[in-house]
Design a protein around this motif. Sequence first.
Motif, PDB file in Angstrom:
ATOM      1  N   UNK A 141       0.923 -10.972  20.389  1.00 21.60           N
ATOM      2  CA  UNK A 141       0.929  -9.510  20.371  1.00 21.60           C
ATOM      3  C   UNK A 141       2.059  -8.956  19.517  1.00 21.60           C
ATOM      4  N   UNK A 142       1.850  -7.744  18.985  1.00 20.12           N
ATOM      5  CA  UNK A 142       2.860  -7.025  18.203  1.00 20.12           C
ATOM      6  C   UNK A 142       2.734  -5.541  18.510  1.00 20.12           C
ATOM      7  N   UNK A 143       3.700  -4.758  18.041  1.00 15.84           N
ATOM      8  CA  UNK A 143       3.660  -3.303  18.213  1.00 15.84           C
ATOM      9  C   UNK A 143       3.317  -2.641  16.884  1.00 15.84           C
ATOM     10  N   UNK A 144       2.540  -1.565  16.956  1.00 16.11           N
ATOM     11  CA  UNK A 144       2.153  -0.817  15.760  1.00 16.11           C
ATOM     12  C   UNK A 144       3.021   0.446  15.654  1.00 16.11           C
ATOM     13  N   UNK A 145       3.777   0.545  14.575  1.00 14.78           N
ATOM     14  CA  UNK A 145       4.608   1.722  14.352  1.00 14.78           C
ATOM     15  C   UNK A 145       3.938   2.592  13.289  1.00 14.78           C
ATOM     16  N   UNK A 146       3.549   3.817  13.682  1.00 16.26           N
ATOM     17  CA  UNK A 146       2.825   4.713  12.786  1.00 16.26           C
ATOM     18  C   UNK A 146       3.780   5.295  11.749  1.00 16.26           C
ATOM     19  N   UNK A 147       3.379   5.233  10.459  1.00 20.29           N
ATOM     20  CA  UNK A 147       4.154   5.777   9.341  1.00 20.29           C
ATOM     21  C   UNK A 147       3.251   6.709   8.549  1.00 20.29           C
ATOM     22  N   UNK A 148       3.095   7.950   9.042  1.00 13.91           N
ATOM     23  CA  UNK A 148       2.199   8.886   8.367  1.00 13.91           C
ATOM     24  C   UNK A 148       0.763   8.436   8.476  1.00 13.91           C
ATOM     25  N   UNK A 149       0.126   8.142   7.334  1.00  9.52           N
ATOM     26  CA  UNK A 149      -1.265   7.703   7.328  1.00  9.52           C
ATOM     27  C   UNK A 149      -1.376   6.171   7.360  1.00  9.52           C
ATOM     28  N   UNK A 150      -0.266   5.478   7.354  1.00  5.47           N
ATOM     29  CA  UNK A 150      -0.290   4.019   7.426  1.00  5.47           C
ATOM     30  C   UNK A 150       0.493   3.565   8.660  1.00  5.47           C
ATOM     31  N   UNK A 151       0.797   2.289   8.728  1.00  3.67           N
ATOM     32  CA  UNK A 151       1.566   1.784   9.859  1.00  3.67           C
ATOM     33  C   UNK A 151       2.350   0.558   9.437  1.00  3.67           C
ATOM     34  N   UNK A 152       3.311   0.203  10.262  1.00  2.00           N
ATOM     35  CA  UNK A 152       4.108  -1.000  10.043  1.00  2.00           C
ATOM     36  C   UNK A 152       4.048  -1.853  11.297  1.00  2.00           C
ATOM     37  N   UNK A 153       4.272  -3.147  11.141  1.00  3.72           N
ATOM     38  CA  UNK A 153       4.240  -4.082  12.267  1.00  3.72           C
ATOM     39  C   UNK A 153       5.649  -4.327  12.790  1.00  3.72           C
ATOM     40  N   UNK A 154       5.827  -4.211  14.107  1.00  2.10           N
ATOM     41  CA  UNK A 154       7.088  -4.561  14.757  1.00  2.10           C
ATOM     42  C   UNK A 154       6.826  -5.815  15.588  1.00  2.10           C
ATOM     43  N   UNK A 155       7.484  -6.913  15.222  1.00  5.57           N
ATOM     44  CA  UNK A 155       7.255  -8.180  15.908  1.00  5.57           C
ATOM     45  C   UNK A 155       7.771  -8.138  17.342  1.00  5.57           C
ATOM     46  N   UNK A 156       7.058  -8.829  18.238  1.00  5.79           N
ATOM     47  CA  UNK A 156       7.507  -9.044  19.612  1.00  5.79           C
ATOM     48  C   UNK A 156       7.809 -10.542  19.719  1.00  5.79           C
ATOM     49  N   UNK A 157       9.086 -10.930  19.850  1.00  4.19           N
ATOM     50  CA  UNK A 157       9.419 -12.352  19.888  1.00  4.19           C
ATOM     51  C   UNK A 157       8.636 -13.091  20.970  1.00  4.19           C
ATOM     52  N   UNK A 158       8.188 -14.281  20.653  1.00  2.00           N
ATOM     53  CA  UNK A 158       7.444 -15.081  21.618  1.00  2.00           C
ATOM     54  C   UNK A 158       6.584 -16.107  20.915  1.00  2.00           C
ATOM     55  N   UNK A 159       6.024 -17.032  21.672  1.00  2.00           N
ATOM     56  CA  UNK A 159       5.211 -18.092  21.080  1.00  2.00           C
ATOM     57  C   UNK A 159       3.847 -17.581  20.622  1.00  2.00           C
ATOM     58  N   UNK A 160       3.230 -18.307  19.712  1.00  2.00           N
ATOM     59  CA  UNK A 160       1.860 -18.033  19.292  1.00  2.00           C
ATOM     60  C   UNK A 160       0.901 -18.814  20.186  1.00  2.00           C
ATOM     61  N   UNK A 161      -0.253 -18.215  20.450  1.00  2.00           N
ATOM     62  CA  UNK A 161      -1.284 -18.835  21.281  1.00  2.00           C
ATOM     63  C   UNK A 161      -2.518 -19.100  20.427  1.00  2.00           C
TER      64      UNK A 161
END
Length: 219
Positions: A141-161
Amino acid sequence: MQIESGAVRGDTVFLKVRPAKKEILGESFDTVAIPGPYTEVAMANPSRALLLNGESGDPEVFVDTLKKRSASDANAAFDITFDQNGKVTTVEWLFVMEPGTNAPKPPPPAVKPPSWKNKTEFMQVESGAVRGNTVFLKVRPAKKRILGESFDTVSIPGPYTEVAMATPSRALFLNGESGDPKVLVDDLKKRSASDANAAFDITFDQNGKVTTVEWLYVP
């Protein structure tokens, strides 16, 4: 700064770097990429890579460590100190290695959360693989940070599944076309280091298998 790659030529280690922004997330931080070219800089002699465990790594070993990063780790940036001649003297390096070895520390074992069933989640995709007739993705999982009409990814530390893709399933591109899941695996390998951090909307069925990846990386 983000580090794209490293190389050893003669007795000198070179790094390809570019500036980045540090976003504080409680006691950790996330890297916000600043689009632009990478610049090659030389490491001074002596110089060091300072690991989180307090040990100093040899610059030539450091180059090998850069090559072993996962796609998601490749986007991370680090504090780099330069001397009066513009050469790198210290890299404060968050990619921790096991003491006494040159191998990266293995991630903790992944646990598949049952809450992903019948949901659409915003997730980073580390890699994909095809085994038999089934496509598997490594996600977190990650967090979506809205930047106007686009977005950026904010990583959530943790293992991949690792999760399986259902049959049928699809990868939906921005141009409206649907890609074959096996083609998606190849596209994952073609991402640049800066693109590898991006996350996407992934839909799961009642069995926890992936049915759709809304994929912003257009081949």
